[in-house]
Design a protein around this motif. Structure first.
Motif, short mmCIF file in Angstrom:
data_model
loop_
_atom_site.label_atom_id
_atom_site.label_comp_id
_atom_site.label_asym_id
_atom_site.label_seq_id
_atom_site.Cartn_x
_atom_site.Cartn_y
_atom_site.Cartn_z
N ALA A 92 -14.38 4.98 32.09
CA ALA A 92 -14.61 6.22 31.33
C ALA A 92 -13.47 7.22 31.52
O ALA A 92 -13.71 8.43 31.67
CB ALA A 92 -15.95 6.85 31.71
N ALA A 93 -12.24 6.74 31.52
CA ALA A 93 -11.09 7.63 31.67
C ALA A 93 -10.79 8.30 30.34
O ALA A 93 -10.62 7.64 29.31
CB ALA A 93 -9.86 6.85 32.14
N GLY A 94 -10.74 9.63 30.35
CA GLY A 94 -10.46 10.37 29.13
C GLY A 94 -9.78 11.69 29.45
O GLY A 94 -10.18 12.40 30.38
N PHE A 95 -8.74 12.02 28.69
CA PHE A 95 -7.96 13.24 28.92
C PHE A 95 -7.65 13.88 27.57
O PHE A 95 -7.50 13.19 26.55
CB PHE A 95 -6.65 12.93 29.65
N ILE A 96 -7.56 15.21 27.58
CA ILE A 96 -7.25 15.94 26.35
C ILE A 96 -5.99 16.77 26.58
O ILE A 96 -5.92 17.54 27.55
CB ILE A 96 -8.42 16.85 25.92
N LEU A 97 -5.02 16.59 25.71
CA LEU A 97 -3.78 17.36 25.75
C LEU A 97 -3.92 18.55 24.80
O LEU A 97 -4.31 18.39 23.64
CB LEU A 97 -2.61 16.48 25.32
N ARG A 98 -3.61 19.74 25.31
CA ARG A 98 -3.76 20.96 24.51
C ARG A 98 -2.51 21.83 24.60
O ARG A 98 -1.78 21.80 25.61
CB ARG A 98 -4.96 21.79 24.99
N PHE A 99 -2.31 22.60 23.53
CA PHE A 99 -1.34 23.69 23.55
C PHE A 99 -2.08 24.96 23.15
O PHE A 99 -2.68 25.02 22.08
CB PHE A 99 -0.18 23.44 22.57
N HIS A 100 -2.06 25.96 24.04
CA HIS A 100 -2.74 27.23 23.77
C HIS A 100 -4.21 26.99 23.36
O HIS A 100 -4.70 27.54 22.37
CB HIS A 100 -1.99 28.02 22.68
N ASP A 101 -4.90 26.14 24.12
CA ASP A 101 -6.31 25.79 23.88
C ASP A 101 -6.54 25.08 22.56
O ASP A 101 -7.69 24.93 22.12
CB ASP A 101 -7.20 27.04 23.95
N ILE A 102 -5.49 24.64 21.89
CA ILE A 102 -5.63 23.87 20.65
C ILE A 102 -5.39 22.39 20.98
O ILE A 102 -4.37 22.04 21.56
CB ILE A 102 -4.62 24.34 19.58
N GLU A 103 -6.35 21.55 20.61
CA GLU A 103 -6.23 20.14 20.95
C GLU A 103 -5.08 19.48 20.20
O GLU A 103 -4.98 19.59 18.98
CB GLU A 103 -7.55 19.41 20.63
N THR A 153 -1.42 21.78 28.49
CA THR A 153 -2.40 21.47 29.52
C THR A 153 -2.97 20.08 29.27
O THR A 153 -3.19 19.69 28.11
CB THR A 153 -3.55 22.49 29.57
N LEU A 154 -3.18 19.35 30.34
CA LEU A 154 -3.80 18.03 30.27
C LEU A 154 -4.98 18.04 31.23
O LEU A 154 -4.81 18.14 32.44
CB LEU A 154 -2.80 16.94 30.65
N ASN A 155 -6.18 17.97 30.66
CA ASN A 155 -7.39 18.00 31.47
C ASN A 155 -8.22 16.76 31.17
O ASN A 155 -8.31 16.33 30.01
CB ASN A 155 -8.24 19.25 31.17
N GLY A 156 -8.82 16.23 32.20
CA GLY A 156 -9.67 15.06 31.98
C GLY A 156 -10.29 14.56 33.26
O GLY A 156 -10.17 15.18 34.32
#
Length: 200
Positions: A92-103, A153-156
Protein backbone atom coordinates in the motif's frame (compact mmCIF):
# COMPACT_ATOMS: atom_id res chain seq x y z
CA UNK A 1 -29.28 -27.12 72.16
CA UNK A 2 -26.30 -28.40 70.14
CA UNK A 3 -23.11 -26.49 70.39
CA UNK A 4 -21.20 -25.40 67.20
CA UNK A 5 -18.21 -27.56 66.46
CA UNK A 6 -15.10 -25.30 66.61
CA UNK A 7 -13.17 -27.76 64.39
CA UNK A 8 -15.63 -27.75 61.56
CA UNK A 9 -14.63 -25.91 58.36
CA UNK A 10 -16.91 -24.88 55.56
CA UNK A 11 -15.98 -26.48 52.23
CA UNK A 12 -14.82 -24.11 49.50
CA UNK A 13 -17.23 -23.80 46.63
CA UNK A 14 -15.92 -25.89 43.67
CA UNK A 15 -16.66 -22.97 41.37
CA UNK A 16 -14.16 -20.83 43.27
CA UNK A 17 -11.54 -23.54 42.85
CA UNK A 18 -12.28 -23.71 39.14
CA UNK A 19 -11.88 -19.93 38.75
CA UNK A 20 -8.61 -20.01 40.72
CA UNK A 21 -7.21 -22.81 38.55
CA UNK A 22 -8.17 -20.99 35.35
CA UNK A 23 -6.52 -17.77 36.59
CA UNK A 24 -3.36 -19.69 37.52
CA UNK A 25 -3.20 -21.34 34.11
CA UNK A 26 -3.70 -17.99 32.36
CA UNK A 27 -0.97 -16.43 34.46
CA UNK A 28 1.44 -19.22 33.52
CA UNK A 29 0.54 -18.86 29.82
CA UNK A 30 1.14 -15.09 29.96
CA UNK A 31 4.55 -15.65 31.56
CA UNK A 32 5.47 -18.27 28.95
CA UNK A 33 4.33 -15.98 26.11
CA UNK A 34 6.39 -13.14 27.55
CA UNK A 35 9.47 -15.35 27.75
CA UNK A 36 8.97 -16.49 24.14
CA UNK A 37 8.52 -12.93 22.85
CA UNK A 38 11.54 -11.69 24.79
CA UNK A 39 13.64 -14.62 23.49
CA UNK A 40 12.61 -13.91 19.89
CA UNK A 41 13.44 -10.23 20.36
CA UNK A 42 16.89 -11.06 21.76
CA UNK A 43 17.58 -13.55 18.95
CA UNK A 44 16.33 -11.46 16.03
CA UNK A 45 16.82 -7.93 17.45
CA UNK A 46 14.20 -6.51 15.04
CA UNK A 47 14.64 -3.10 13.45
CA UNK A 48 11.83 -1.12 11.87
CA UNK A 49 12.10 -1.09 8.06
CA UNK A 50 12.00 2.38 6.53
CA UNK A 51 11.88 4.31 3.27
CA UNK A 52 13.94 7.28 2.14
CA UNK A 53 14.59 9.36 -0.95
CA UNK A 54 17.94 8.65 -2.58
CA UNK A 55 17.60 10.63 -5.82
CA UNK A 56 15.50 13.46 -7.24
CA UNK A 57 15.89 15.46 -10.44
CA UNK A 58 13.61 17.95 -12.15
CA UNK A 59 13.84 16.78 -15.75
CA UNK A 60 11.44 19.33 -17.22
CA UNK A 61 9.67 22.47 -16.03
CA UNK A 62 7.28 24.24 -18.39
CA UNK A 63 5.60 27.33 -16.98
CA UNK A 64 4.05 30.27 -18.77
CA UNK A 65 2.57 33.55 -17.62
CA UNK A 66 -0.98 32.27 -18.05
CA UNK A 67 -0.32 30.08 -15.01
CA UNK A 68 0.04 26.72 -16.74
CA UNK A 69 2.56 24.33 -15.18
CA UNK A 70 3.91 21.05 -16.54
CA UNK A 71 6.72 19.07 -14.92
CA UNK A 72 8.64 15.85 -15.35
CA UNK A 73 10.57 14.59 -12.36
CA UNK A 74 12.73 11.54 -11.62
CA UNK A 75 12.49 10.27 -8.05
CA UNK A 76 14.01 7.21 -6.42
CA UNK A 77 12.59 5.99 -3.11
CA UNK A 78 14.54 3.18 -1.43
CA UNK A 79 12.92 0.64 0.88
CA UNK A 80 15.40 -0.48 3.53
CA UNK A 81 15.38 -3.62 5.67
CA UNK A 82 18.29 -3.77 8.11
CA UNK A 83 17.04 -6.87 9.92
CA UNK A 84 19.69 -9.57 9.86
CA UNK A 85 17.29 -12.49 10.26
CA UNK A 86 13.89 -11.37 8.98
CA UNK A 87 12.47 -10.42 5.60
CA UNK A 88 10.25 -7.33 5.29
CA UNK A 89 7.11 -6.84 3.25
CA UNK A 90 6.04 -3.40 1.99
CA UNK A 91 2.50 -2.77 0.77
CA UNK A 92 0.00 0.00 0.00
CA UNK A 93 2.79 2.44 -0.88
CA UNK A 94 1.38 5.74 -2.09
CA UNK A 95 2.79 9.27 -2.34
CA UNK A 96 1.43 12.58 -3.62
CA UNK A 97 3.63 15.23 -5.22
CA UNK A 98 2.35 18.79 -4.78
CA UNK A 99 3.28 22.34 -5.63
CA UNK A 100 1.72 25.00 -3.38
CA UNK A 101 -0.84 22.41 -2.14
CA UNK A 102 -1.85 21.67 -5.75
CA UNK A 103 -1.55 18.01 -6.69
CA UNK A 104 0.97 17.39 -9.44
CA UNK A 105 1.12 13.60 -9.55
CA UNK A 106 0.60 10.39 -7.57
CA UNK A 107 3.25 7.73 -7.03
CA UNK A 108 2.21 4.18 -6.17
CA UNK A 109 3.76 0.72 -5.90
CA UNK A 110 2.42 -2.80 -5.63
CA UNK A 111 3.37 -4.93 -2.64
CA UNK A 112 6.97 -6.14 -2.64
CA UNK A 113 9.43 -7.99 -0.42
CA UNK A 114 12.82 -6.80 0.75
CA UNK A 115 15.19 -9.55 1.86
CA UNK A 116 17.05 -9.35 5.14
CA UNK A 117 19.94 -6.87 5.24
CA UNK A 118 19.10 -5.39 1.85
CA UNK A 119 17.25 -2.57 0.09
CA UNK A 120 15.08 -2.15 -2.97
CA UNK A 121 14.93 1.07 -5.06
CA UNK A 122 11.61 2.30 -6.44
CA UNK A 123 12.37 4.35 -9.54
CA UNK A 124 9.70 6.81 -10.65
CA UNK A 125 9.55 9.12 -13.63
CA UNK A 126 6.72 11.50 -12.83
CA UNK A 127 5.03 13.20 -15.79
CA UNK A 128 2.30 15.65 -14.92
CA UNK A 129 -0.49 16.90 -17.11
CA UNK A 130 -0.80 20.65 -17.74
CA UNK A 131 -1.82 22.10 -14.37
CA UNK A 132 -3.54 25.49 -14.05
CA UNK A 133 -2.14 27.41 -11.07
CA UNK A 134 -4.16 29.75 -8.90
CA UNK A 135 -2.97 33.25 -8.10
CA UNK A 136 -1.13 32.21 -4.94
CA UNK A 137 0.68 29.40 -6.73
CA UNK A 138 1.63 31.74 -9.59
CA UNK A 139 3.11 34.21 -7.11
CA UNK A 140 5.08 31.40 -5.45
CA UNK A 141 6.37 30.19 -8.81
CA UNK A 142 7.46 33.70 -9.82
CA UNK A 143 9.37 34.09 -6.54
CA UNK A 144 10.92 30.62 -6.91
CA UNK A 145 12.16 31.37 -10.42
CA UNK A 146 13.69 34.66 -9.28
CA UNK A 147 15.39 32.92 -6.33
CA UNK A 148 16.39 29.98 -8.56
CA UNK A 149 14.97 27.46 -6.11
CA UNK A 150 11.61 25.79 -6.61
CA UNK A 151 10.01 23.62 -3.92
CA UNK A 152 7.65 20.65 -4.14
CA UNK A 153 6.25 18.55 -1.32
CA UNK A 154 6.12 14.76 -1.42
CA UNK A 155 3.95 13.18 1.25
CA UNK A 156 2.89 9.59 1.60
CA UNK A 157 3.02 6.37 3.50
CA UNK A 158 3.48 2.64 3.19
CA UNK A 159 2.62 -0.33 5.34
CA UNK A 160 5.39 -2.70 6.26
CA UNK A 161 5.91 -5.79 8.36
CA UNK A 162 8.82 -8.01 9.16
CA UNK A 163 8.15 -11.69 9.49
CA UNK A 164 9.84 -14.66 11.07
CA UNK A 165 8.72 -17.95 9.56
CA UNK A 166 4.96 -18.25 9.10
CA UNK A 167 3.83 -17.55 12.66
CA UNK A 168 5.32 -14.25 13.82
CA UNK A 169 4.65 -10.95 12.06
CA UNK A 170 5.00 -7.35 13.29
CA UNK A 171 3.32 -4.53 11.35
CA UNK A 172 4.20 -0.83 11.04
CA UNK A 173 2.79 2.19 9.22
CA UNK A 174 5.52 4.46 7.83
CA UNK A 175 4.92 8.14 7.02
CA UNK A 176 7.32 10.19 4.90
CA UNK A 177 6.75 13.94 4.59
CA UNK A 178 9.40 15.55 2.41
CA UNK A 179 10.15 18.89 0.76
CA UNK A 180 12.02 18.60 -2.53
CA UNK A 181 13.90 21.64 -3.80
CA UNK A 182 15.43 22.10 -7.23
CA UNK A 183 17.41 24.60 -9.23
CA UNK A 184 14.82 25.26 -11.96
CA UNK A 185 17.27 25.95 -14.79
CA UNK A 186 19.26 22.72 -14.60
CA UNK A 187 16.92 20.56 -12.50
CA UNK A 188 19.50 19.53 -9.93
CA UNK A 189 18.35 18.79 -6.40
CA UNK A 190 19.26 21.36 -3.76
CA UNK A 191 17.27 19.87 -0.87
CA UNK A 192 15.13 16.93 0.16
CA UNK A 193 17.27 13.99 -0.92
CA UNK A 194 17.85 11.84 2.15
CA UNK A 195 14.57 12.58 3.96
CA UNK A 196 13.08 9.40 5.34
CA UNK A 197 10.42 7.83 7.50
CA UNK A 198 12.92 6.89 10.24
CA UNK A 199 12.24 9.96 12.37
CA UNK A 200 8.43 9.61 12.28
Amino acid sequence: MPRPNPWRRDRTNPLIWLVAIICAVLAVLVIIAGIIIFSIYMIYQPKIPYIHITYAHLNKLNYDQTGSLEVEMAITIAAENHNAKADAVFSAAGFILRFHDIEVAQLRADAFDVAKNSSLPLNYVVQSSVIPLDEGAMDEMDIALKQEKISFTLNGQTRTRWRVGIFLSVKFLLHMPCQLQFAPFNGSSVGGVGCSSKSH
